[in-house]
Structure formats: structure tokens, C-alpha cells
Motif scaffolding. Structure first.
Motif, PDB file in Angstrom:
ATOM      1  N   ALA A 137       0.821  -1.208   0.000  1.00 44.53           N
ATOM      2  CA  ALA A 137       0.000   0.000   0.000  1.00 44.53           C
ATOM      3  C   ALA A 137       0.858   1.261   0.000  1.00 44.53           C
ATOM      4  O   ALA A 137       0.605   2.205  -0.764  1.00 44.53           O
ATOM      5  CB  ALA A 137      -0.921  -0.002   1.215  1.00 44.53           C
ATOM      6  N   THR A 156       2.664   1.571  -3.353  1.00 40.19           N
ATOM      7  CA  THR A 156       1.732   1.998  -4.399  1.00 40.19           C
ATOM      8  C   THR A 156       1.424   3.482  -4.279  1.00 40.19           C
ATOM      9  O   THR A 156       1.354   4.201  -5.286  1.00 40.19           O
ATOM     10  CB  THR A 156       0.434   1.173  -4.301  1.00 40.19           C
ATOM     11  OG1 THR A 156       0.744  -0.202  -4.546  1.00 40.19           O
ATOM     12  CG2 THR A 156      -0.591   1.644  -5.312  1.00 40.19           C
ATOM     13  N   HIS A 211      -5.571   1.593   0.344  1.00 39.57           N
ATOM     14  CA  HIS A 211      -4.826   0.674  -0.531  1.00 39.57           C
ATOM     15  C   HIS A 211      -4.574  -0.658   0.172  1.00 39.57           C
ATOM     16  O   HIS A 211      -4.714  -1.726  -0.429  1.00 39.57           O
ATOM     17  CB  HIS A 211      -3.481   1.292  -0.922  1.00 39.57           C
ATOM     18  CG  HIS A 211      -3.574   2.483  -1.831  1.00 39.57           C
ATOM     19  ND1 HIS A 211      -4.745   2.889  -2.411  1.00 39.57           N
ATOM     20  CD2 HIS A 211      -2.610   3.347  -2.279  1.00 39.57           C
ATOM     21  CE1 HIS A 211      -4.518   3.951  -3.165  1.00 39.57           C
ATOM     22  NE2 HIS A 211      -3.232   4.237  -3.109  1.00 39.57           N
ATOM     23  N   LEU A 235      -6.098   2.576  -6.888  1.00 31.88           N
ATOM     24  CA  LEU A 235      -4.735   2.286  -6.471  1.00 31.88           C
ATOM     25  C   LEU A 235      -3.696   3.183  -7.145  1.00 31.88           C
ATOM     26  O   LEU A 235      -2.497   3.021  -6.895  1.00 31.88           O
ATOM     27  CB  LEU A 235      -4.415   0.810  -6.734  1.00 31.88           C
ATOM     28  CG  LEU A 235      -5.223  -0.166  -5.867  1.00 31.88           C
ATOM     29  CD1 LEU A 235      -5.055  -1.590  -6.363  1.00 31.88           C
ATOM     30  CD2 LEU A 235      -4.809  -0.057  -4.399  1.00 31.88           C
TER      31      LEU A 235
END
Length: 335
Positions: free
Chosen positions: A58, A61, A167, A249
Motif C-alpha cells: 500500500a 503503491t 490501498h 490504487l
């Protein structure tokens, strides 16, 4: 002495057999190989630090999205996008901003760590970068609240904490990284029309610009999620009427407005996939809750990018055309 030599040889074998994810290989890999390589790194660091892989995925990203939104950040060359300024990595008073010696970096209060046991702490080594970040999270603990506190201390911004947490929820839900697909928001079997209306002037509620594309369709035509993501907002807005906001995302916020109603089970915090029905086309908005019919039924679709400091609208029309084209191609292949 013999035992020491055996241990040394074993260490060398482990180091030499460990994949070295440097920044030189990104452009040479397929998308499947990139996802596979990232997951291997996340899971390896989870084993080493006990930080769940989806927390690492997460944050990585989120930082990948920042690299695309901030012009002063270089694009990642490797698999991992977590970014450290050289002076932060090596130490603020370190005369050598390219220092890779873990000992001297530590002496100068740098954050860089050796993540793969090769004796080097390099900003150009994915394992070193990811281990450094995982080690930071590890110091706070391993549950959701610890994760939020660590992110707040790191980014000093609640929006960043919220996006990364979202995320993590998406990655944990699906259990994989290959979540890049998109869908056109209106099913192709319904009548609809649209053109590029982003930036047009709007007068209701004061002079402003149109921050989206209007897709005209009949009342109660299904409205679908365009990306994998988490529902951040659901409810009434005096401009958008009944609306839903979903964060994908890429850190992009997708805004669906003027709905006649919501799909059953869609709530704030819901995880959605491309093509999931989230609501229905309508003409709500421009007034107090429940106001309807001040304009023809349509979906107002907007996209907003977050750059780590603020969020701004950008033209969704090119994305809509691309997703629509792909939907027609996919339908043709099935015939």
C-alpha cells in the motif's frame, strides 16, 4: 576455524542466490514479472520484519502515484517506488550524499539500511529501500492503529494516511497485486451519449468550471465502478446530489454524481472491482437533500489526482474513451 569458514561460505551462497532487485531491470520486465517481483519483495520483508505484505504494498503503491504526480520526483527505475531524499538516506550532515556504508550512514543519523546482507545500503537497491521502510513501520507495531500512527509520523498528513490505509484494505481483500483493470461506467447495452465537457463554465452556486464529463443516459441505468478501489464517500452533496467517491490504487479519486440511488450493499468502506454496480443514473442535486429533476438524467463522472499535498481535477474524457474502446473490443472477442 573450519566452522567459521563454513559459515562464511554459507553466507556467500545465500547472498549470491538472493535476487538483487536493482533499479536497472524495470523496463526489461513484463507486467506479470513486475507484479511477481514486487510480491516476492513484500513477502520477504514481511518474513523478516513481521510487517504485513499489504501494508508495504500500500505504501509503495501510494509513493508510485506521487512519483507520477510530482514533477520534482524522478520516476522509479526498479520495482519499488518508496522515495528517500539522498540526504535523508545518507544523513543530513553526511558529506557523502551517495554513501552506501551502513555504519557511516548510521553515524550521520541517516535512515538507509542493508536489506539483503550484502554489506551495502544503497538507494538503488529495491531490497535496501523496502527493508528500510519496513523496519520503520516495525518499530510502531503490527496492528491497524499502529500502522496509522506510523504513517502519520512519516507523512504528517491525514489524507495520505487515509489513502494508504485504503490501498492496504484493497490488497488484503484481493490478495494479489494485479489490480490494474478498468471498466466503462455505463453498460454498453444501454443508450448513452457524452462529449468532452471538462472545464466548461457552470453557474449554479456561483461561477465555477465543470470538473468532469457528463454521460447522458436514462433514469436508473446502472452506474459501474471504473477501477479497483475503496468507497471513501457516499451520500448527498448539494451540487452532485446523491454521489459516491471511490479511491483507486493510482491515488485517483473517482466521483460519480447525480445518482437516483445507490446499489444495495455499497457503503463507505466497501471494496469494489471494475464493473461492479454502485448506483443508478439520475438527476439529483442543485439543492437540498432529495432535490431531483433540475436537469436531464446523467452521470457526472470526475477524476481527481492526489500529489501528497493537495488534490485537483483533471480531464476524465481520454480515460473514458479508452475504457469504452476496450469494452467494445472485449465484447467483440466474445461473439
Amino acid at each position: 576455524m573450519k566452522r567459521a569458514i563454513q559459515l562464511l561460505l554459507l553466507t556467500l551462497i545465500i547472498i549470491s542466490s538472493t535476487p538483487q532487485h536493482t533499479h536497472a531491470n524495470n523496463e526489461e520486465l513484463s507486467q506479470e514479472e513486475i507484479f511477481k517481483g514486487r510480491m516476492e519483495l513484500y513477502q520477504k520483508m514481511e518474513t523478516v520484519t513481521q510487517v504485513p505484505w499489504y501494508y508495504l504494498a500500500a505504501a509503495d503503491t501510494y509513493e508510485r502515484g506521487l512519483r507520477r504526480a510530482q514533477r520534482d520526483r524522478p520516476r522509479e527505475e526498479g520495482l519499488i517506488s518508496i522515495y528517500y531524499e539522498p540526504e535523508v538516506w545518507a544523513g543530513p550532515i553526511n558529506p557523502n550524499k551517495e554513501d552506501t556504508d551502513p555504519l557511516s550512514i548510521s553515524l550521520f543519523n541517516g535512515v538507509g539500511l542493508d536489506g539483503n546482507g550484502d554489506g551495502i545500503a544503497s538507494l538503488s537497491d529495491d531490497e535496501d529501500v523496502l527493508y528500510t521502510f519496513a523496519n520503520y513501520l516495525e518499530q510502531y507495531g503490527f496492528d491497524e492503529e499502529d500502522f496509522r500512527i506510523a504513517l502519520w509520523d512519516y507523512y504528517q498528513r491525514e489524507q495520505s494516511v487515509s489513502i494508504i490505509h485504503g490501498h492496504a484494505t484493497v490488497y488484503e481483500h484481493f490478495g494479489n497485486l494485479d489490480l490494474d483493470d478498468h471498466a466503462f461506467p455505463i453498460p454498453l447495452n444501454h443508450n448513452y451519449s457524452y462529449k468532452n465537457t471538462w472545464g466548461d463554465r457552470r453557474g449554479w452556486g456561483g461561477r465555477r468550471i465543470h470538473e468532469g464529463t457528463d454521460i447522458f443516459a436514462g433514469y436508473n441505468v446502472p452506474v459501474r465502478a471504473t477501477a479497483y478501489g475503496k468507497v471513501e464517500v457516499k451520500g448527498w452533496n448539494m451540487y452532485g446530489g446523491w454521489r459516491i467517491g471511490i479511491r483507486d490504487l493510482d491515488n485517483i479519486y473517482h466521483y460519480y454524481a447525480h445518482l437516483s440511488g445507490f446499489e444495495k450493499g455499497i457503503e463507505e468502506g466497501s471494496i469494489v472491482s471494475p464493473g461492479d454496480v454502485i448506483g443508478y443514473c439520475g438527476s439529483s442535486g442543485y439543492g437540498k437533500p432529495g432535490t431531483q429533476g433540475k436537469f436531464p438524467p446523467h452521470l457526472h463522472y470526475g477524476m481527481y489526482r492526489d500529489n501528497g499535498y493537495t488534490e485537483w481535477s483533471f480531464d476524465p474524457f481520454p480515460s473514458l474513451k479508452s475504457w469504452e474502446r476496450k469494452a467494445y473490443q472485449d465484447r467483440k472477442k466474445k461473439k
